[in-house]
Design a protein around this motif. Structure first.
Motif, PDB file in Angstrom:
ATOM      1  N   GLY A  94      -2.170  24.477 200.247  1.00  0.00           N
ATOM      2  CA  GLY A  94      -2.964  24.508 201.473  1.00  0.00           C
ATOM      3  C   GLY A  94      -3.978  25.645 201.471  1.00  0.00           C
ATOM      4  O   GLY A  94      -5.121  25.469 201.899  1.00  0.00           O
ATOM      5  N   LEU A  95      -3.569  26.806 200.971  1.00  0.00           N
ATOM      6  CA  LEU A  95      -4.474  27.954 200.904  1.00  0.00           C
ATOM      7  C   LEU A  95      -5.597  27.715 199.894  1.00  0.00           C
ATOM      8  O   LEU A  95      -6.769  28.004 200.166  1.00  0.00           O
ATOM      9  N   ILE A  96      -5.220  27.175 198.726  1.00  0.00           N
ATOM     10  CA  ILE A  96      -6.222  26.878 197.696  1.00  0.00           C
ATOM     11  C   ILE A  96      -7.214  25.834 198.208  1.00  0.00           C
ATOM     12  O   ILE A  96      -8.426  25.961 198.013  1.00  0.00           O
ATOM     13  N   MET A 121      15.207  22.900 194.663  1.00  0.00           N
ATOM     14  CA  MET A 121      14.082  21.973 194.519  1.00  0.00           C
ATOM     15  C   MET A 121      13.198  22.006 195.765  1.00  0.00           C
ATOM     16  O   MET A 121      11.962  22.088 195.666  1.00  0.00           O
ATOM     17  N   LEU A 122      13.804  21.956 196.932  1.00  0.00           N
ATOM     18  CA  LEU A 122      13.043  21.900 198.178  1.00  0.00           C
ATOM     19  C   LEU A 122      12.331  23.218 198.473  1.00  0.00           C
ATOM     20  O   LEU A 122      11.182  23.230 198.928  1.00  0.00           O
ATOM     21  N   TYR A 123      12.998  24.346 198.205  1.00  0.00           N
ATOM     22  CA  TYR A 123      12.351  25.648 198.404  1.00  0.00           C
ATOM     23  C   TYR A 123      11.158  25.818 197.462  1.00  0.00           C
ATOM     24  O   TYR A 123      10.104  26.338 197.858  1.00  0.00           O
ATOM     25  N   SER A 124      11.311  25.386 196.212  1.00  0.00           N
ATOM     26  CA  SER A 124      10.222  25.497 195.239  1.00  0.00           C
ATOM     27  C   SER A 124       9.027  24.661 195.674  1.00  0.00           C
ATOM     28  O   SER A 124       7.879  25.111 195.627  1.00  0.00           O
ATOM     29  N   ALA A 125       9.304  23.433 196.109  1.00  0.00           N
ATOM     30  CA  ALA A 125       8.224  22.547 196.554  1.00  0.00           C
ATOM     31  C   ALA A 125       7.539  23.105 197.796  1.00  0.00           C
ATOM     32  O   ALA A 125       6.312  22.983 197.951  1.00  0.00           O
ATOM     33  N   ALA A 126       8.308  23.719 198.692  1.00  0.00           N
ATOM     34  CA  ALA A 126       7.726  24.311 199.902  1.00  0.00           C
ATOM     35  C   ALA A 126       6.738  25.411 199.542  1.00  0.00           C
ATOM     36  O   ALA A 126       5.647  25.507 200.129  1.00  0.00           O
ATOM     37  N   ALA A 127       7.107  26.242 198.569  1.00  0.00           N
ATOM     38  CA  ALA A 127       6.209  27.318 198.132  1.00  0.00           C
ATOM     39  C   ALA A 127       4.938  26.746 197.508  1.00  0.00           C
ATOM     40  O   ALA A 127       3.826  27.225 197.780  1.00  0.00           O
ATOM     41  N   ASN A 185      -1.806  22.330 207.274  1.00  0.00           N
ATOM     42  CA  ASN A 185      -1.124  21.210 206.622  1.00  0.00           C
ATOM     43  C   ASN A 185      -0.096  21.692 205.605  1.00  0.00           C
ATOM     44  O   ASN A 185       1.025  21.173 205.533  1.00  0.00           O
ATOM     45  N   GLY A 186      -0.495  22.679 204.804  1.00  0.00           N
ATOM     46  CA  GLY A 186       0.438  23.222 203.821  1.00  0.00           C
ATOM     47  C   GLY A 186       1.659  23.839 204.477  1.00  0.00           C
ATOM     48  O   GLY A 186       2.792  23.648 204.022  1.00  0.00           O
ATOM     49  N   SER A 187       1.423  24.555 205.572  1.00  0.00           N
ATOM     50  CA  SER A 187       2.533  25.170 206.309  1.00  0.00           C
ATOM     51  C   SER A 187       3.430  24.113 206.931  1.00  0.00           C
ATOM     52  O   SER A 187       4.658  24.252 206.959  1.00  0.00           O
ATOM     53  N   LEU A 188       2.818  23.038 207.434  1.00  0.00           N
ATOM     54  CA  LEU A 188       3.576  21.966 208.076  1.00  0.00           C
ATOM     55  C   LEU A 188       4.568  21.323 207.105  1.00  0.00           C
ATOM     56  O   LEU A 188       5.758  21.157 207.413  1.00  0.00           O
ATOM     57  N   ILE A 189       4.077  20.980 205.911  1.00  0.00           N
ATOM     58  CA  ILE A 189       4.967  20.362 204.915  1.00  0.00           C
ATOM     59  C   ILE A 189       6.009  21.359 204.432  1.00  0.00           C
ATOM     60  O   ILE A 189       7.175  21.002 204.227  1.00  0.00           O
TER      61      ILE A 189
END
Length: 389
Positions: A369-371, A357-363, A273-277
């Motif tokens: 997702g990992l946490i 903004m988008l790159y930061s949110a992606a990270a 899920n984290g990777s998808l977003i």
């Protein structure tokens, strides 16, 4: 449960979600009409989310003391009135005031409605009825930007808030007549003792940051997607609303296939899920194709709903006899995270750009997702050990 009551509650969530999500395509128009910056206009969204988060803490214990249906009636009338008054906003302070009070009353809708359904249904019918009620809300999310964009295109952004407010007011009077009040389950308001118990639970404390991070990323980004479309493609507000609607469609689609995906992925579900977003956000930052932009928004919405119900179910498991207060705590985390995300992202846009903004949110969402995978695994292990003991 009576089908009329299901329909009324479903319509309530449809309008409440629409009132919230319709703001995304309107931000640029609000800023132009009232003559201030887009970031200033976005502060009205921040105000709504902060008020929602703060007052959801109060409505859980209040619904136990005065009855959940009474709080739902009160909140529906309040949301309707202040949606209508939002159409009368003439400057930034008045807009922030009306939207913040609107958000405060809206806090008594979704969490309290779900808590009422939990107590008014049996174990067998509860999942189906809740799924049906939530599907109305998801539909409201899916159509909000298209409805908002269309109304604003034909009239103005003020007409959007007025339309939702009038419909909510009609619904409020209808619900008042058809839905009877339930009996209170407490003889006094126990806000401090209730949340002392909730926030001293290790499982709740482990899960609450996930709601904050999800709100920060999803709500904090979605607020600015209308501005992103306007800047990149130069479309009018009707087209902006239409282009944002795949986010809601992704929510509806993923909510249907979520059980299958979760069953197949097992422990990899949260990282997926984290990777998808994250992929969706990176795609939104770089694509100049309207078609791909819509596809990435669809993925963004799908990833959000693949996260949210699992988080909610897990946090409610921690203290089953306090589901109302647990729902309020989860909503607090989600919407306060959204308010912080909207504010922080406004600064990022001002000092850098939307791509940053988008790159930061992606990270952030990838790490979330990992946490989440680690937290869920530990809580599941603890649950099994407790059952054995």
């Amino acid at each position: 449960m009576d089908k009329t009551i299901i329909f009324l509650f479903g319509t309530l969530l449809f309008l409440a979600n629409g009132d919230n999500y319709a703001a995304a395509p309107l931000i640029v128009n609000i800023a132009n009409d009232l003559d201030f910056s887009v970031n200033a206009a976005a502060s009205s969204v921040t105000a709504y989310m902060l008020a929602f988060g703060a007052f959801t803490i109060l409505f859980g214990p209040l619904s136990d003391r005065y009855g959940k249906v009474f709080i739902i009636h009160l909140s529906t009338f309040g949301t309707a009135i202040f949606s209508i008054l939002g159409a009368l906003a003439y400057d930034l302070p008045s807009l922030i005031f009306f939207r913040s009070i609107n958000g405060a009353f809206a806090a008594g809708l979704l969490p309290v409605t779900l808590a009422y359904l939990g107590q008014a249904t049996n174990d067998k019918e509860r999942p189906q009825i809740m799924a049906k009620i939530l599907s109305y809300g998801f539909l409201g999310t899916a159509t909000a930007t298209l409805i908002g964009g269309t109304i604003a295109h034909l009239g103005s952004w003020k007409l959007v808030y007025l339309t939702y407010g009038v419909l909510e007011l009609v619904l409020a009077f209808t619900m008042l007549k058809l839905i009877k009040r339930d009996e209170p389950v407490s003889d006094r308001v126990k806000i401090i003792s209730t949340y002392k118990t909730v926030l001293s639970h290790k499982g709740v404390l482990a899960l609450l940051p996930l709601f904050l991070l999800m709100g920060f990323t999803v709500f904090g980004i979605f607020t600015y997607t209308g501005q992103l479309i306007t800047q990149r493609f130069g479309y009018d507000i009707f087209t902006v609303g239409a282009m944002l609607s795949p986010f809601g469609v992704g929510i509806i689609f993923a909510s249907k296939v979520m059980p299958v995906i979760r069953e197949k992925l097992q422990h990899f579900y949260m990282p997926f899920n984290g990777s998808l977003i994250a992929i969706a956000l990176i795609g939104l930052s770089s694509t100049h194709s309207p078609a791909f932009f819509c596809i990435y928004l669809f993925i963004f919405g799908a990833g959000f709903i693949l996260f949210q119900p699992v988080f909610i179910a897990k946090i409610q498991e921690q203290i089953p006899h306090m589901r109302g207060s647990i729902m309020s705590t989860a909503s607090f985390g989600l919407f306060v995270g959204g308010a912080i995300g909207t504010t922080v992202n406004g600064f990022i846009i001002s000092y850098w750009d939307m791509q940053t903004m988008l790159y930061s949110a992606a990270a952030i969402i990838f790490i979330t997702g990992l946490i989440a995978a680690v937290v869920m695994s530990k809580l599941d292990t603890q649950k099994i050990n407790n059952a054995i003991a």
